[in-house]
Design an enzyme around this catalytic site. Structure first.
Site, short mmCIF file in Angstrom:
data_model
loop_
_atom_site.label_atom_id
_atom_site.label_comp_id
_atom_site.label_asym_id
_atom_site.label_seq_id
_atom_site.Cartn_x
_atom_site.Cartn_y
_atom_site.Cartn_z
N ASP A 214 0.69 -1.30 -0.20
CA ASP A 214 0.15 0.03 -0.07
C ASP A 214 0.72 1.23 0.20
O ASP A 214 0.52 2.31 -0.71
CB ASP A 214 -0.93 0.00 1.06
N ARG B 217 -0.41 5.15 17.12
CA ARG B 217 -0.77 6.28 16.09
C ARG B 217 -0.38 7.61 16.50
O ARG B 217 0.14 8.26 15.78
CB ARG B 217 -2.23 5.97 15.98
N ASP C 36 -7.68 3.59 12.93
CA ASP C 36 -6.18 4.21 12.64
C ASP C 36 -6.34 5.34 11.91
O ASP C 36 -5.59 6.34 12.15
CB ASP C 36 -5.44 2.96 12.13
N SER D 274 -4.19 -9.63 8.46
CA SER D 274 -3.64 -8.37 8.38
C SER D 274 -3.29 -8.04 9.86
O SER D 274 -3.98 -8.09 10.92
CB SER D 274 -4.87 -7.34 8.10
N1 ARG Z 1 -8.68 -3.09 16.13
C1 ARG Z 1 -7.59 -2.54 16.99
C2 ARG Z 1 -7.33 -0.88 16.95
O1 ARG Z 1 -8.32 -0.43 16.49
C3 ARG Z 1 -6.33 -3.13 15.84
C4 ARG Z 1 -6.23 -2.35 14.60
C5 ARG Z 1 -4.99 -3.09 13.80
N2 ARG Z 1 -4.67 -2.01 12.87
C6 ARG Z 1 -4.15 -2.43 11.65
N3 ARG Z 1 -3.91 -1.45 10.84
N4 ARG Z 1 -4.13 -3.69 11.08
O2 ARG Z 1 -6.65 -0.60 17.74
#
Ligand code: ARG
Length: 434
Positions: A13, A93, A122, A173
């Site tokens: 990506d 983040r 995110d 993922s």
């Molecule tokens: N559900 C979790 C959160 O919102 C994990 C997110 C995982 N992010 C990713 N880019 N794979 O913090």
């Protein structure tokens, strides 16, 4: 020419994002790759970014800042989202956003970019954090708008002679940092399906764990974990070492259905061995040294804190205010906690502190008891007074109801409710029925 600072992981990506951003916005792209403790060698990233068309590329190690300024306050606040998720991804983040904005300022860029899609939390965390730090900074999220599938992206890259990053085909993922690993997609999207073993990489399955328990001792100084099994180490190393030990004993696997900020319920699988052990240890020590009402208030604030981290509100006065509150309580969080790790389970087995509010001479049933038993009688009298008052009143109400019933039946019994010795209900069920 516009300059854009892109958070660059080196995956498909963000590799496609480099030419896409420069073509779409006529911009120069500067790639930034950050080490948050994801356990990946990032040496490749600079070269790959430049060969993909970036005009500049930085690889920065932010592990210490992540541990001290993000993980530690969240640990001290007891920030666990919806009772389970220690927020590893979520805590990373705001730091990523902060670094992007800092580098943008240094590089004279007016925009930043990231590879998040439009469905997750995110993107919210990155966008909102960036706006909090510099409301004039533009934020681009190409994967949110380009509408390409994975094979479109590969095609896009091939057409521009860009090497497609070869990643091991993973059915999931994932996102990983020092505080834990998030695993989504594939079969995990069915909340009925048990996560297959290949979803995990930091923790062993119960069956593969040692057959005997391990004891791990964590020492805290003013709320900061400083030693593991008597060995002092800096925070990043300590987290790493706790993760290794806990992972061997299968501790830290989490499987939950969680509420995303964007309104979706999603099945999430995590492994966060260090976070699970350190939260358990910190909470245990805090219970020993903190007064009842204060600890309850703090736990309520911990829920708020977890929500704000999850919801992208790190750079806000609310977070700072809770941090300040929590900080006032950490001075006495000094001491040791011993935990038993066994086939996925983590249980506190012992705790001690020079600031313990636990007083053996008050608690003991043995010799040396200093608790004033005679004071209990007066205490109970007053404690129970409102209960007794309600009970007396209930008795009067019931008597009144009986009179009304008698009257309705044509009887002529008159009861003086104020008179002593009126008939009180004799069984609890009589009162409950009122
Ligand atoms: N559900 C979790 C959160 O919102 C994990 C997110 C995982 N992010 C990713 N880019 N794979 O913090």
């Amino acid at each position: 020419m516009e300059r854009i600072v892109l958070a660059y992981s080196g995956g498909l990506d963000t590799s496609v994002a480099i030419p896409w951003l420069s073509e779409t916005y006529g911009a120069e792209v500067i790639a930034v790759t950050m080490d948050l403790g994801q356990g990946e060698n990032l040496d490749f990233a600079r070269e790959r970014a430049l060969s993909t068309g970036a005009v500049g590329a930085h690889v920065i190690d932010v592990r210490e800042e992540f541990a001290c300024d993000y993980i530690l306050p969240a640990l001290q606040a007891g920030a666990i989202y919806e009772d389970r998720y220690p927020l590893a991804t979520a805590l990373g983040r705001p730091l990523i956003a902060k670094k992007l904005v800092e580098i943008a300022h240094r590089e004279g860029a007016r925009a930043i970019a990231h590879g998040c899609t439009g469905k997750g939390n995110d993107q919210v965390r990155l966008d909102v954090s960036a706006r909090a730090l510099d409301p004039t900074m533009k934020v681009y999220a190409p994967a949110r708008v380009w509408g390409m599938t994975r094979s479109d992206e590969i095609e896009y890259a091939r057409a521009r002679n860009i090497a497609v990053p070869v990643t091991k085909a993973s059915p999931y993922s994932t996102d990983e940092n020092l505080w834990g690993r998030s695993i989504e997609c594939g079969v995990l999207e069915d909340p009925w399906v048990e996560p297959p073993e290949d979803a995990f990489s930091l923790t062993r399955s119960g069956a593969a764990c040692p057959d005997g328990p391990a004891y791990i001792e964590i020492a805290f100084q003013s709320g900061v974990p400083t030693e593991v099994n008597g060995v002092a180490m800096p925070l990043t190393e300590l987290i790493h070492s706790v993760a290794t030990i806990a992972g061997v004993h299968g501790v830290g696997r989490i499987d939950m259905v969680e509420n995303r900020l964007v309104g979706i319920k999603s099945r999430e699988v995590y492994e966060a061995p260090a976070a699970v052990v350190l939260h358990a240890a910190h909470r245990e020590l805090e219970s020993l040294v903190t007064a009842r009402d204060l600890i309850r208030l703090k736990r309520e604030l911990g829920v708020k804190y977890a929500d704000l981290v999850y919801n992208g509100l790190w750079f806000t006065p609310m977070r700072q205010a809770i941090d300040a509150f929590v900080a006032t309580m950490q001075a006495q969080v000094t001491g040791e906690v011993r935990l038993r790790l066994f086939k996925g389970e983590c249980r506190a087995a012992g705790r001690r502190s020079p600031f313990a509010l636990y007083d053996h001479s008050l608690a003991t049933y043995e010799k040396g008891d200093r608790f004033d038993h005679t004071a209990a009688e007066g205490f109970i009298k007053l404690w129970g007074l409102p209960v007794e008052t309600v009970a007396r009143q209930a008795g009067r109400l019931q008597a009144a109801a009986r009179v009304a019933a008698t009257d309705a039946a044509g009887g002529s019994v008159v009861v003086d409710l104020a008179a002593p010795g009126y008939s009180r209900p004799s069984v609890v069920s009589d009162w409950v029925g009122l």
